[in-house]
Motif scaffolding. Structure first.
Motif, PDB file in Angstrom:
ATOM      1  N   MET A  14       0.816  -1.196   0.000  1.00 55.74           N
ATOM      2  CA  MET A  14       0.000   0.000   0.000  1.00 55.74           C
ATOM      3  C   MET A  14       0.858   1.258   0.000  1.00 55.74           C
ATOM      4  SD  MET A  14      -3.039   1.037  -0.015  1.00 55.74           S
ATOM      5  CE  MET A  14      -4.061   2.379   0.407  1.00 55.74           C
ATOM      6  N   LYS A  15       1.949   1.227   0.765  1.00 60.17           N
ATOM      7  CA  LYS A  15       2.841   2.369   0.844  1.00 60.17           C
ATOM      8  C   LYS A  15       3.477   2.642  -0.520  1.00 60.17           C
ATOM      9  CE  LYS A  15       6.787   4.133   3.409  1.00 60.17           C
ATOM     10  NZ  LYS A  15       7.803   3.826   4.408  1.00 60.17           N
ATOM     11  N   LYS A  16       3.805   1.611  -1.244  1.00 57.02           N
ATOM     12  CA  LYS A  16       4.429   1.753  -2.564  1.00 57.02           C
ATOM     13  C   LYS A  16       3.453   2.396  -3.557  1.00 57.02           C
ATOM     14  CE  LYS A  16       7.890   0.806  -5.305  1.00 57.02           C
ATOM     15  NZ  LYS A  16       9.182   1.418  -5.164  1.00 57.02           N
ATOM     16  N   ILE A  17       2.174   2.039  -3.484  1.00 53.68           N
ATOM     17  CA  ILE A  17       1.165   2.603  -4.387  1.00 53.68           C
ATOM     18  C   ILE A  17       1.015   4.098  -4.126  1.00 53.68           C
ATOM     19  CG2 ILE A  17      -1.286   2.609  -4.955  1.00 53.68           C
ATOM     20  CD1 ILE A  17      -1.278  -0.404  -4.428  1.00 53.68           C
ATOM     21  N   VAL A  18       0.985   4.488  -2.868  1.00 49.59           N
ATOM     22  CA  VAL A  18       0.869   5.903  -2.507  1.00 49.59           C
ATOM     23  C   VAL A  18       2.101   6.667  -2.985  1.00 49.59           C
ATOM     24  CG1 VAL A  18       0.750   7.521  -0.572  1.00 49.59           C
ATOM     25  CG2 VAL A  18      -0.658   5.464  -0.560  1.00 49.59           C
ATOM     26  N   GLN A  19       3.263   6.062  -2.836  1.00 50.62           N
ATOM     27  CA  GLN A  19       4.505   6.700  -3.267  1.00 50.62           C
ATOM     28  C   GLN A  19       4.510   6.903  -4.785  1.00 50.62           C
ATOM     29  OE1 GLN A  19       7.998   4.423  -2.372  1.00 50.62           O
ATOM     30  NE2 GLN A  19       9.364   6.172  -2.658  1.00 50.62           N
ATOM     31  N   VAL A  20       4.121   5.901  -5.536  1.00 54.33           N
ATOM     32  CA  VAL A  20       4.073   6.006  -6.995  1.00 54.33           C
ATOM     33  C   VAL A  20       3.049   7.051  -7.417  1.00 54.33           C
ATOM     34  CG1 VAL A  20       3.454   4.777  -9.110  1.00 54.33           C
ATOM     35  CG2 VAL A  20       4.925   3.672  -7.417  1.00 54.33           C
ATOM     36  N   LEU A  21       1.909   7.056  -6.778  1.00 52.82           N
ATOM     37  CA  LEU A  21       0.870   8.036  -7.080  1.00 52.82           C
ATOM     38  C   LEU A  21       1.360   9.457  -6.821  1.00 52.82           C
ATOM     39  CD1 LEU A  21      -2.034   8.470  -8.011  1.00 52.82           C
ATOM     40  CD2 LEU A  21      -2.726   8.289  -5.632  1.00 52.82           C
ATOM     41  N   CYS A  22       2.054   9.675  -5.724  1.00 57.51           N
ATOM     42  CA  CYS A  22       2.609  10.995  -5.411  1.00 57.51           C
ATOM     43  C   CYS A  22       3.632  11.425  -6.456  1.00 57.51           C
ATOM     44  CB  CYS A  22       3.248  11.000  -4.027  1.00 57.51           C
ATOM     45  SG  CYS A  22       2.052  11.001  -2.690  1.00 57.51           S
ATOM     46  N   VAL A  23       4.490  10.521  -6.870  1.00 56.92           N
ATOM     47  CA  VAL A  23       5.493  10.844  -7.884  1.00 56.92           C
ATOM     48  C   VAL A  23       4.818  11.211  -9.204  1.00 56.92           C
ATOM     49  CG1 VAL A  23       7.344   9.857  -9.309  1.00 56.92           C
ATOM     50  CG2 VAL A  23       7.345   9.506  -6.830  1.00 56.92           C
ATOM     51  N   VAL A  24       3.791  10.468  -9.585  1.00 57.08           N
ATOM     52  CA  VAL A  24       3.073  10.759 -10.833  1.00 57.08           C
ATOM     53  C   VAL A  24       2.399  12.120 -10.754  1.00 57.08           C
ATOM     54  CG1 VAL A  24       1.118  10.054 -12.262  1.00 57.08           C
ATOM     55  CG2 VAL A  24       2.763   8.351 -11.494  1.00 57.08           C
ATOM     56  N   LEU A  25       1.720  12.413  -9.654  1.00 56.75           N
ATOM     57  CA  LEU A  25       1.038  13.691  -9.499  1.00 56.75           C
ATOM     58  C   LEU A  25       2.010  14.869  -9.512  1.00 56.75           C
ATOM     59  CD1 LEU A  25      -1.693  12.831  -6.854  1.00 56.75           C
ATOM     60  CD2 LEU A  25      -2.005  13.271  -9.289  1.00 56.75           C
ATOM     61  N   ILE A  26       3.122  14.723  -8.825  1.00 56.74           N
ATOM     62  CA  ILE A  26       4.134  15.785  -8.810  1.00 56.74           C
ATOM     63  C   ILE A  26       4.733  15.973 -10.197  1.00 56.74           C
ATOM     64  CG2 ILE A  26       6.417  16.406  -7.924  1.00 56.74           C
ATOM     65  CD1 ILE A  26       5.497  15.155  -5.237  1.00 56.74           C
ATOM     66  N   SER A  27       4.984  14.879 -10.897  1.00 54.26           N
ATOM     67  CA  SER A  27       5.532  14.967 -12.251  1.00 54.26           C
ATOM     68  C   SER A  27       4.584  15.685 -13.201  1.00 54.26           C
ATOM     69  CB  SER A  27       5.841  13.575 -12.802  1.00 54.26           C
ATOM     70  OG  SER A  27       6.791  12.930 -12.015  1.00 54.26           O
ATOM     71  N   VAL A  28       3.300  15.375 -13.115  1.00 54.87           N
ATOM     72  CA  VAL A  28       2.305  16.035 -13.965  1.00 54.87           C
ATOM     73  C   VAL A  28       2.243  17.520 -13.635  1.00 54.87           C
ATOM     74  CG1 VAL A  28      -0.171  16.199 -14.449  1.00 54.87           C
ATOM     75  CG2 VAL A  28       0.953  13.969 -14.428  1.00 54.87           C
ATOM     76  N   ALA A  29       2.274  17.867 -12.352  1.00 51.61           N
ATOM     77  CA  ALA A  29       2.230  19.273 -11.951  1.00 51.61           C
ATOM     78  C   ALA A  29       3.446  20.036 -12.459  1.00 51.61           C
ATOM     79  CB  ALA A  29       2.134  19.384 -10.433  1.00 51.61           C
ATOM     80  N   VAL A  30       4.615  19.443 -12.368  1.00 55.11           N
ATOM     81  CA  VAL A  30       5.842  20.089 -12.838  1.00 55.11           C
ATOM     82  C   VAL A  30       5.811  20.251 -14.359  1.00 55.11           C
ATOM     83  CG1 VAL A  30       8.339  19.778 -13.094  1.00 55.11           C
ATOM     84  CG2 VAL A  30       7.258  19.422 -10.878  1.00 55.11           C
ATOM     85  N   MET A  31       5.415  19.223 -15.071  1.00 56.47           N
ATOM     86  CA  MET A  31       5.365  19.304 -16.540  1.00 56.47           C
ATOM     87  C   MET A  31       4.355  20.352 -16.989  1.00 56.47           C
ATOM     88  SD  MET A  31       5.843  15.253 -17.544  1.00 56.47           S
ATOM     89  CE  MET A  31       4.515  15.349 -18.653  1.00 56.47           C
ATOM     90  N   THR A  32       3.205  20.402 -16.339  1.00 58.63           N
ATOM     91  CA  THR A  32       2.184  21.389 -16.677  1.00 58.63           C
ATOM     92  C   THR A  32       2.684  22.802 -16.382  1.00 58.63           C
ATOM     93  OG1 THR A  32       0.437  19.792 -16.197  1.00 58.63           O
ATOM     94  CG2 THR A  32      -0.201  22.111 -16.248  1.00 58.63           C
ATOM     95  N   GLY A  33       3.292  22.986 -15.230  1.00 58.77           N
ATOM     96  CA  GLY A  33       3.836  24.293 -14.863  1.00 58.77           C
ATOM     97  C   GLY A  33       4.920  24.764 -15.809  1.00 58.77           C
ATOM     98  N   LEU A  34       5.793  23.855 -16.203  1.00 60.95           N
ATOM     99  CA  LEU A  34       6.854  24.224 -17.142  1.00 60.95           C
ATOM    100  C   LEU A  34       6.289  24.567 -18.514  1.00 60.95           C
ATOM    101  CD1 LEU A  34       9.673  21.690 -16.220  1.00 60.95           C
ATOM    102  CD2 LEU A  34       9.627  24.147 -15.789  1.00 60.95           C
TER     103      LEU A  34
END
Length: 79
Positions: A1-21
């Motif tokens: 469960m912890k791994k799924i949350v970690q992957v989800l956080c990385v994906v969300l942060i990556s999308v936010a950074v790409m969108t912002g850039l």
């Protein structure tokens, strides 16, 4: 469960950074103020950030009509 949350956080942060850039690239170095993706992203930004982006576009394209989201009440002046 912890791994799924970690992957989800990385994906969300990556999308936010790409969108912002992508938005910043539109505001700071686009060839035209009428880029559809840039206009859409600018419309999703919070008020102060959108206002800064419109001001930056106005500095770069002073004689152009403002794109959607940056126009004043008459649609021809910058907000």
């Amino acid at each position: 469960m912890k791994k799924i949350v970690q992957v989800l956080c990385v994906v969300l942060i990556s999308v936010a950074v790409m969108t912002g850039l992508r938005w910043y690239r539109y505001v700071a170095s686009s060839d035209t103020p009428y880029d559809e993706v840039g206009i859409t992203l600018n419309g999703y930004m919070p008020g102060p950030i959108r206002s800064w982006g419109c001001h930056k576009l106005q500095e770069r394209f002073p004689r152009a009509l403002p794109p959607y989201g940056c126009a004043g009440p008459d649609g021809r002046s910058w907000a």
